[in-house]
Design an enzyme around this catalytic site. Structure first.
Site, mmCIF file in Angstrom:
data_model
loop_
_atom_site.group_PDB
_atom_site.id
_atom_site.type_symbol
_atom_site.label_atom_id
_atom_site.label_comp_id
_atom_site.label_asym_id
_atom_site.label_seq_id
_atom_site.Cartn_x
_atom_site.Cartn_y
_atom_site.Cartn_z
ATOM 1 N N ARG A 296 40.274 34.534 29.546
ATOM 2 C CA ARG A 296 40.468 33.151 29.106
ATOM 3 C C ARG A 296 41.066 33.096 27.710
ATOM 4 O O ARG A 296 41.914 32.250 27.424
ATOM 5 C CB ARG A 296 39.138 32.396 29.174
ATOM 6 C CG ARG A 296 38.769 32.013 30.592
ATOM 7 C CD ARG A 296 37.377 31.468 30.746
ATOM 8 N NE ARG A 296 37.156 31.097 32.138
ATOM 9 C CZ ARG A 296 35.968 30.801 32.658
ATOM 10 N NH1 ARG A 296 34.890 30.829 31.885
ATOM 11 N NH2 ARG A 296 35.848 30.483 33.934
ATOM 12 N N TYR A 440 45.049 29.155 36.072
ATOM 13 C CA TYR A 440 44.198 30.316 36.377
ATOM 14 C C TYR A 440 43.174 30.603 35.288
ATOM 15 O O TYR A 440 43.208 30.033 34.213
ATOM 16 C CB TYR A 440 45.015 31.543 36.740
ATOM 17 C CG TYR A 440 46.012 32.141 35.777
ATOM 18 C CD1 TYR A 440 46.096 31.816 34.437
ATOM 19 C CD2 TYR A 440 46.915 33.109 36.262
ATOM 20 C CE1 TYR A 440 47.021 32.411 33.600
ATOM 21 C CE2 TYR A 440 47.839 33.708 35.433
ATOM 22 C CZ TYR A 440 47.883 33.358 34.097
ATOM 23 O OH TYR A 440 48.794 33.955 33.271
ATOM 24 N N GLU A 441 42.219 31.469 35.647
ATOM 25 C CA GLU A 441 41.041 31.773 34.817
ATOM 26 C C GLU A 441 40.215 30.517 34.534
ATOM 27 O O GLU A 441 39.625 30.362 33.466
ATOM 28 C CB GLU A 441 41.448 32.451 33.500
ATOM 29 C CG GLU A 441 42.256 33.709 33.664
ATOM 30 C CD GLU A 441 41.626 34.711 34.619
ATOM 31 O OE1 GLU A 441 40.397 34.688 34.783
ATOM 32 O OE2 GLU A 441 42.364 35.514 35.213
ATOM 33 N N GLY A 442 40.141 29.635 35.524
ATOM 34 C CA GLY A 442 39.392 28.395 35.384
ATOM 35 C C GLY A 442 40.308 27.275 34.986
ATOM 36 O O GLY A 442 40.757 27.201 33.844
ATOM 37 N N GLN A 447 37.364 23.898 32.461
ATOM 38 C CA GLN A 447 37.061 24.292 31.078
ATOM 39 C C GLN A 447 36.420 23.131 30.319
ATOM 40 O O GLN A 447 35.454 23.325 29.557
ATOM 41 C CB GLN A 447 38.338 24.741 30.361
ATOM 42 C CG GLN A 447 39.056 25.923 30.988
ATOM 43 C CD GLN A 447 38.223 27.190 31.014
ATOM 44 O OE1 GLN A 447 37.444 27.449 30.108
ATOM 45 N NE2 GLN A 447 38.379 27.970 32.059
#
Length: 597
Positions: A296, A440-442, A447
Site C-alpha cells: 500500500r 489495487y491493494e484495497g 482505504q
C-alpha cells in the site's frame, strides 16, 4: 518522446534540511547513512532509473507481456536485463537485514528509490517491488528455516516474490476465500485453488518465483479467522539450495489491462502445489498484512510517481509549445506566439501538480522515517509513535496520493492538447498506468472506510490525537513569526476543519454508521490536505532559514516559498468543502431505493 529526471535535489532537501535525517544516527542502519553516502546512493538511483528503466517504459507498454501455449510468460524486451541491473546494484536488499544478504540501510532510502523507479517505469518496478514486500513478510513471520531457504536468493534477485490474495469471487472480503490447504503429515501442505490479478505471477526474468498464498486449511473456521499463509515456490528447492522439480502451480492466462502492460497480471492455478505454512495457522491475514502494508505504501508512491513524470513532460511541452499571446502583453516578441506557460490557466494546472508532488514527496519521506523508527528503535515510546503514525497514515497515503495522482496525470495530459491523446507522446500511458493505483491493494473507498472505522478510533484515538498535538505545537511555535503567517494561518484553519470533522464523526458515526461511510472519502482527503499543509509549512520554514543564512541555491528556496503560499491560497481551501460535505451525513445519499437509480 517522454523523458524523466529523478528529483534528487528536492529529495536531498527533505532528508538533510527539513527532516534532519542525520539525527536518527542512533538507529541501526542509520550510522552508515551519512549525507555523503545518501547523496551517492540517490545519484546512482537516478542514473539507473533515468538511463535503464525509463527508455523501456513506452516500448514495454507497446509490447506488453505474452503467455505462450505451454504456460510460459515472456516480458517485454529489455526487462530482464534491467531487472538484473537493479538486482546487481543491491537495490532489492537495500533495507534488508545483512543476515540475509541485505545492506541494512534505512527503509526510507528504499521508498525514495521506489519513487524514482516507478516514475521511470512503473510496470518494471513492480517486479522488484513485490519481491521486497514478500521478503518483508517472510522475515517478519516465517520460520528461520524458511527464511534461510528463500530470503537470501530473493535479496540477491535470482528469485522473485508475489502475493496471492484475490479469487474470482472475492477481493476485499477475504473471508470468502476458497483456496484450500491439505496437510501432508510432513509439515507441508497441498495447495489447490485459483487466484486472480496476481502481479508478476509468471515471468521469464528470474529463476524461481516464490508465491505467498492465502488459503484455508482443511477444517479451519469460516471467515477471516480461518485463513493461513503459505509459501509456494514455482520450482521446488533441493536440500543444497538448487532448483528441483516444477511445482504444480501455473499461469492459466494473463489479463489484458488498461495499463501497466509490462507487468504480467496472471490468473494462477494451484493444482495440489506443495507449500509451507508461514507463521501460525489461521493467522494468515496477520502475516500477509506485512506485505499488504508494504504494498500500500508502494502504491501510494506510484500515485506520486505518475504525477511527477506526467508533470515533467507537461512542463516541458508548456515551455516549448507556442499558442496565442499573453493576456498581459506579448512575451516572446521574436516568435509568432507566446509559449503556453504564460497563460494563467496553464499555470494553475502546473502549479496544482507541482505543489502536490513536492508535498506528497515530503509526506512519503516523513512517513518512511516514522516507519524506520517503528522497526528499528529500542525506545518503546518511539516505537509506539512510529507504529501509530504508520497505522493512521497508510490508508491516507494510499487513497489520497493515488486519487490525486491520477487526477494530475489527466490534467498533465490536458496540457498537450490533442498531442496528449496521441500514444507516441506518452501522456496516455501515465494516465492509464496511474489508474490502477486507485484500485489495487484495497480500492480507495475501502482505504477511507479503514481509516474511519479502524484507524481513527484505534486505542482511543491515540494516533490522531498525537497528530493534532504535533501540528498544533508547530503552529504555536511559529504563529508569532510574521514571515510564517502566510503558511501557519491557513494550516491552523485547515487543522480546525479536520478537528471539527473528527468530532462530527464521534457524535454522529456511532448513532448511524452510514454517516461514517458517507463522509469517509471526504475525511481521507481532508486529512491528506492537512498533512500536505503541514509539510509545506515545514518546507517554508526551512527555506526561510536557508535564505536568511545565505546558504545553498537561493532560487530553489524562493521557489519553495512561492509554492507553499500558492498551496495555502489555492488548494488548501478545499478542506472547508470536505468538512461541509461530510457534515451533511448519509440521509440524502442513502434515501433512494435501489430501483430509483
Amino acid at each position: 518522446m517522454p523523458s524523466y529526471k529523478a528529483p534528487v535535489h528536492d529529495t536531498l532537501f527533505l532528508l538533510n534540511d527539513v527532516f534532519h535525517f542525520e539525527k536518527y544516527g542512533n538507529l541501526p542502519g542509520f550510522e552508515d547513512a551519512t549525507p555523503e553516502t545518501i547523496e551517492a546512493i540517490l545519484g546512482e538511483a537516478a542514473k539507473l532509473t533515468e538511463e535503464v528503466f525509463q527508455p523501456l517504459n513506452r516500448s514495454g507498454d507497446v509490447e506488453g507481456c505474452k503467455r505462450h501455449a505451454d504456460g510460459r510468460v515472456t516480458t517485454p524486451k529489455g526487462f530482464k536485463e534491467a531487472y538484473e541491473a537493479y538486482a546487481a546494484g543491491g537495490w532489492i536488499g537495500l533495507a534488508t537485514d545483512p543476515k540475509y544478504g541485505g545492506q541494512g540501510l534505512p527503509y526510507t532510502l528504499g521508498a525514495i528509490m521506489n519513487e524514482f523507479s516507478s516514475s521511470a517505469n512503473m510496470a518494471l518496478s513492480m517486479y522488484p517491488g513485490l519481491t521486497m514486500g514478500a521478503i518483508a513478510a517472510l522475515i517478519e513471520h516465517a520460520s528461520e528455516e524458511l527464511k534461510q531457504i528463500y530470503v537470501p536468493k530473493m535479496v540477491e534477485g535470482r528469485w522473485s516474490g508475489t502475493m496471492n490474495l484475490t479469487e474470482p469471487h472475492c477481493g476485499t472480503d477475504l473471508g470468502l476465500i476458497k483456496t484450500k490447504a491439505t496437510p501432508q503429515g510432513d509439515g507441508s501442505y497441498k495447495i489447490s485453488g485459483t487466484k486472480i490479478f496476481i502481479s508478476a505471477g509468471e515471468q521469464d526474468i528470474t529463476e524461481n518465483i516464490i508465491h505467498l498464498v492465502l488459503a484455508r486449511i482443511d477444517g479451519a473456521p469460516e471467515g477471516t479467522k480461518g485463513i493461513s499463509l503459505f509459501v509456494v515456490p514455482k520450482f521446488m528447492v533441493n536440500a543444497d539450495g538448487s532448483l528441483g522439480a516444477r511445482n504444480p502451480v501455473a499461469c492459466g492466462s494473463i489479463e489484458h489491462k488498461m495499463g501497466i502492460h509490462g507487468n504480467a497480471t496472471c490468473v494462477m492455478n494451484y493444482d495440489g502445489a506443495v507449500g509451507w505454512l508461514v507463521g501460525e495457522a489461521n493467522r494468515g491475514l496477520n502475516a500477509m498484512f506485512v506485505m499488504m502494508n508494504e504494498a500500500r505504501l508502494g502504491v501510494a508512491i506510484q500515485g506520486l510517481s505518475q504525477s511527477e513524470v506526467a508533470y515533467q513532460n507537461a512542463l516541458a511541452y508548456a515551455k516549448d509549445r507556442i499558442q496565442g499571446r499573453s493576456l498581459s502583453g506579448v512575451k516572446a516578441k521574436d516568435k509568432a506566439a507566446d509559449p503556453i506557460i504564460v497563460h494563467p490557466d496553464v499555470r494553475r494546472t502546473l502549479m496544482n501538480i507541482k505543489t502536490f508532488n513536492e508535498a506528497a514527496r515530503a509526506f512519503v519521506v516523513w512517513t518512511a522515517i516514522r516507519g524506520d523508527i517503528s522497526h528499528r528503535s529500542e525506545d518503546k515510546a518511539e516505537k509506539q509513535m512510529g507504529d501509530d503514525h504508520m497505522g493512521l497514515m497508510t490508508p491516507v497515503l494510499k487513497g489520497f496520493l493515488t486519487d490525486k495522482g491520477f487526477e494530475n496525470a489527466v490534467n498533465a495530459q490536458q496540457m498537450l492538447g490533442g498531442h496528449g491523446y496521441i500514444e507516441e507522446w506518452g501522456m496516455s500511458q501515465y494516465v492509464r498506468d496511474a489508474r490502477i493505483a486507485m484500485i489495487y491493494e484495497g480500492a480507495n473507498g475501502v482505504q477511507a472506510l479503514d481509516l474511519i472505522g479502524r484507524k481513527l478510533p484505534r486505542d482511543g484515538g491515540r494516533a490522531i490525537t498525537a497528530f493534532f498535538n504535533e501540528v498544533s505545537a508547530f503552529i504555536k511555535q511559529h504563529e508569532g513569526d510574521a514571515a510564517m503567517k502566510a503558511y501557519v494561518g491557513p494550516l491552523a484553519n485547515s487543522l480546525q476543519h479536520l478537528q471539527q470533522a473528527t468530532m462530527w464523526f464521534m457524535q454522529n458515526g456511532l448513532a448511524n454508521p452510514d454517516n461514517a461511510g458517507a463522509g469517509s472519502t471526504d475525511y481521507m482527503h481532508l486529512l491528506g490536505l492537512v498533512c500536505f499543509a503541514y509539510m509545506w509549512a515545514m518546507m517554508a520554514k526551512t527555506a526561510q532559514e536557508k535564505l536568511a543564512n545565505g546558504a545553498g541555491d537561493k532560487s530553489f528556496y524562493e521557489t519553495k516559498l512561492v509554492s507553499a503560499q500558492y498551496f495555502a491560497e489555492r488548494v488548501l481551501p478545499e478542506t472547508a468543502a470536505h468538512l461541509a460535505r461530510l457534515s451533511t451525513g448519509a440521509k440524502t445519499m442513502m434515501a433512494l431505493a435501489p430501483e430509483a437509480f
